[in-house]
Design an enzyme around this catalytic site. Structure first.
Site, PDB file in Angstrom:
ATOM      1  N   ASN A 209     -18.973  -6.328 -46.703  1.00  0.00           N
ATOM      2  CA  ASN A 209     -18.028  -6.157 -45.125  1.00  0.00           C
ATOM      3  C   ASN A 209     -16.626  -5.588 -45.058  1.00  0.00           C
ATOM      4  OD1 ASN A 209     -15.883  -8.025 -46.558  1.00  0.00           O
ATOM      5  ND2 ASN A 209     -17.933  -9.565 -46.542  1.00  0.00           N
ATOM      6  N   ASP A 278     -22.580 -14.088 -47.204  1.00  0.00           N
ATOM      7  CA  ASP A 278     -23.135 -15.584 -47.078  1.00  0.00           C
ATOM      8  C   ASP A 278     -25.028 -14.986 -47.733  1.00  0.00           C
ATOM      9  OD1 ASP A 278     -21.579 -17.047 -45.872  1.00  0.00           O
ATOM     10  OD2 ASP A 278     -21.828 -15.576 -43.977  1.00  0.00           O
ATOM     11  N   PRO A 306     -24.538 -18.376 -53.434  1.00  0.00           N
ATOM     12  CA  PRO A 306     -24.411 -19.870 -53.354  1.00  0.00           C
ATOM     13  C   PRO A 306     -22.684 -20.080 -53.224  1.00  0.00           C
ATOM     14  CG  PRO A 306     -23.979 -18.845 -54.922  1.00  0.00           C
ATOM     15  CD  PRO A 306     -25.124 -18.157 -54.323  1.00  0.00           C
ATOM     16  N   ASP A 307     -22.436 -20.958 -52.360  1.00  0.00           N
ATOM     17  CA  ASP A 307     -21.221 -21.902 -51.645  1.00  0.00           C
ATOM     18  C   ASP A 307     -20.429 -21.959 -53.165  1.00  0.00           C
ATOM     19  OD1 ASP A 307     -18.813 -22.240 -50.647  1.00  0.00           O
ATOM     20  OD2 ASP A 307     -19.655 -22.599 -48.603  1.00  0.00           O
ATOM     21  N   ILE A 308     -19.738 -20.848 -54.093  1.00  0.00           N
ATOM     22  CA  ILE A 308     -19.081 -20.829 -54.091  1.00  0.00           C
ATOM     23  C   ILE A 308     -17.603 -21.865 -54.469  1.00  0.00           C
ATOM     24  CG2 ILE A 308     -17.181 -18.807 -56.144  1.00  0.00           C
ATOM     25  CD1 ILE A 308     -18.451 -17.007 -55.193  1.00  0.00           C
TER      26      ILE A 308
HETATM   27  O1  C5P Z   1     -18.524 -21.152 -45.077  1.00  0.00           O
HETATM   28  P1  C5P Z   1     -17.742 -19.910 -44.935  1.00  0.00           P
HETATM   29  O2  C5P Z   1     -18.287 -18.431 -45.488  1.00  0.00           O
HETATM   30  O3  C5P Z   1     -16.596 -19.401 -43.642  1.00  0.00           O
HETATM   31  O4  C5P Z   1     -16.032 -20.423 -45.369  1.00  0.00           O
HETATM   32  C1  C5P Z   1     -15.109 -20.034 -46.592  1.00  0.00           C
HETATM   33  C2  C5P Z   1     -14.763 -20.285 -47.221  1.00  0.00           C
HETATM   34  O5  C5P Z   1     -15.819 -20.442 -48.196  1.00  0.00           O
HETATM   35  C3  C5P Z   1     -13.193 -19.150 -48.061  1.00  0.00           C
HETATM   36  O6  C5P Z   1     -12.355 -19.667 -48.486  1.00  0.00           O
HETATM   37  C4  C5P Z   1     -14.686 -17.790 -48.547  1.00  0.00           C
HETATM   38  O7  C5P Z   1     -13.629 -17.531 -49.742  1.00  0.00           O
HETATM   39  C5  C5P Z   1     -15.743 -19.445 -49.442  1.00  0.00           C
HETATM   40  N1  C5P Z   1     -16.731 -19.319 -49.522  1.00  0.00           N
HETATM   41  C6  C5P Z   1     -17.511 -19.011 -50.826  1.00  0.00           C
HETATM   42  N2  C5P Z   1     -18.537 -18.846 -51.629  1.00  0.00           N
HETATM   43  C7  C5P Z   1     -19.428 -18.721 -50.417  1.00  0.00           C
HETATM   44  C8  C5P Z   1     -19.306 -18.140 -49.217  1.00  0.00           C
HETATM   45  C9  C5P Z   1     -17.572 -18.938 -48.851  1.00  0.00           C
HETATM   46  O8  C5P Z   1     -16.473 -19.565 -52.110  1.00  0.00           O
HETATM   47  N3  C5P Z   1     -20.781 -17.880 -50.471  1.00  0.00           N
END
Ligand code: C5P
Length: 398
Positions: A209, A278, A306-308
């Site tokens: 991106n 994502d 994974p959502d870190i």
């Molecule tokens: O859910 P979303 O991507 O919109 O959330 C954004 C926030 O979550 C940002 O702080 C981003 O760095 C973090 N994030 C993350 N891991 C992911 C997706 C988003 O840490 N896979």
């Protein structure tokens, strides 16, 4: 103008790195500082006072008996008007005198008479730097509260290679700017993610991106300026690592995830600025995909990353977690719902059309106290405001 209104006395001692001090004066003046140069007798053998006078726009002082000073107290007058004293280059001899409180010329006398912070940028031959006497002097100066900038390692004017090179003028300037920032995160450890991730499709292609990494890098710099020990886990960007920050380079979301989990336990704050993909291709192909090898374009099956941030926030004893919400519409609604779903105390919202890739941004902070809009400003300025808010939240937690 990071140093507007600051009055800096720059001491120059005898060493070949004195030529770099000329550039340093130019940079300090460009940032708005009033610079008063004081040279030792030995320094004038390397660069003449005229050079510094021309660059600083002020007469240079070298002599404690200078007849231009009506009360004959140049050392008191000069140190009294200073917001900071900086000695660059600082020779081994100067550091030895300083460590022992000697005051046998104008510079050593005014430094002894100081009522402000003292920063020194040592410059000397590798062996002089490693000499036990110099090591002892440095230890004394550190415990006396003197800030030691560098030295760097590399080629030396004497033909040797090793520690002892003076920092570059630009690096000393950044230390000077940092010195004037409030130390809101002293002794704290901050972990950040920044930049985009790159999710491989085959060895030469991938999904990424347009995140430039600028906001995350500005926050890393601001946290370090505030006195924190900073680790920056960075996706692929073309930005230099902020001075004094420990950077871990990663490419994919999974690598970023692993790097964060390897470090998070040691940190007081976690700031997730990265634009993490994502989804990633389920099965990256080992060889380059060839056009026309199949009848139809090859499908790319995606799986979720994974959502870190959400995972870190779920740890049993998480650091203070800060997230970012880059949205193209309905910022309030999306940011607040993201804050709640990820269970984090602070989320920073920005409208993508305002900030992506540029040097300026408009941010709104969302926390338990509500919304705090920050006026449009350069990213570094916003980063400093965010750091101040984080420091307040940290203090409230303890
Ligand atoms: O859910 P979303 O991507 O919109 O959330 C954004 C926030 O979550 C940002 O702080 C981003 O760095 C973090 N994030 C993350 N891991 C992911 C997706 C988003 O840490 N896979």
């Amino acid at each position: 103008m990071e140093l507007a209104g600051r009055h800096i006395v720059l001491g120059v001692t005898g060493g070949i790195a004195a030529y770099k001090a000329a550039e340093l004066v130019r940079l300090l003046v460009r940032e708005g500082a009033a610079v008063q140069v004081v040279m030792t007798e030995a320094a004038t053998r390397f660069v003449t006072p005229v050079t510094f006078q021309a660059l600083s726009g002020r007469p240079v002082f070298t002599d404690q008996w200078d007849p231009r000073v009506a009360n004959n107290m140049a050392h008191i007058d000069l140190s009294r008007e200073a917001d900071a004293l900086l000695v660059a280059p600082a020779s081994a001899d100067f550091l030895a005198k300083l460590a022992n409180g000697l005051a046998d010329d104008l510079l050593t006398t005014l430094v002894l008479a100081r009522d402000c912070r003292l920063l020194v940028a040592p410059a000397m031959n590798r062996q002089m730097w490693e000499n036990p006497a110099t090591c002892r002097n440095l230890a004394t100066l550190r415990s006396d509260g003197v800030d030691i900038l560098g030295p760097a390692s590399g080629d030396q004017a004497c033909g040797e290679t090793g520690l002892g090179r003076m920092l570059e003028a630009e690096e000393i300037l950044l230390e000077m700017v940092a010195h004037f920032q409030p130390r809101l995160l002293a002794d704290k450890r901050v972990l950040l993610t920044a930049g985009p991730t790159f999710e491989a499709i085959d060895p030469v292609r991938g999904i990424t991106n347009l995140s430039s990494g600028k906001m995350g890098y500005a926050i890393a710099r601001a946290a370090r300026e505030a006195g924190a020990q900073v680790t920056l886990v960075s996706g692929p960007v073309s930005l230099p690592c902020p001075q004094g920050v420990n950077r871990i380079d990663v490419s994919s979301a999974l690598q970023m995830h692993a790097a964060v989990h390897g470090k998070v336990a040691e940190n007081d704050v976690f700031i997730a600025v990265a634009a993490v993909a994502d989804y990633r291709p389920a099965m990256p192909v080992a060889q380059k995909i060839k056009k026309g090898a199949q009848a139809a374009p090859p499908p790319i099956e995606l799986v979720q990353n994974p959502d870190i941030l959400a995972e870190v926030a779920m740890l049993p004893a998480p650091p203070l977690c800060v997230g970012f919400a880059a949205e193209s519409e309905k910022l309030d609604e999306y940011a607040e719902s993201k804050r709640r779903s990820k269970k984090i105390p602070l989320i920073v919202g920005n409208l993508i059309n305002d900030g992506f890739g540029g040097d300026d941004n408009t941010l709104i902070l969302f926390d338990d106290d509500g919304q705090h809009p920050l006026a449009p400003a350069p990213k570094l300025q916003l980063a400093r405001q965010l750091v101040a808010r984080i420091a307040t939240l940290l203090a409230e937690r303890q």
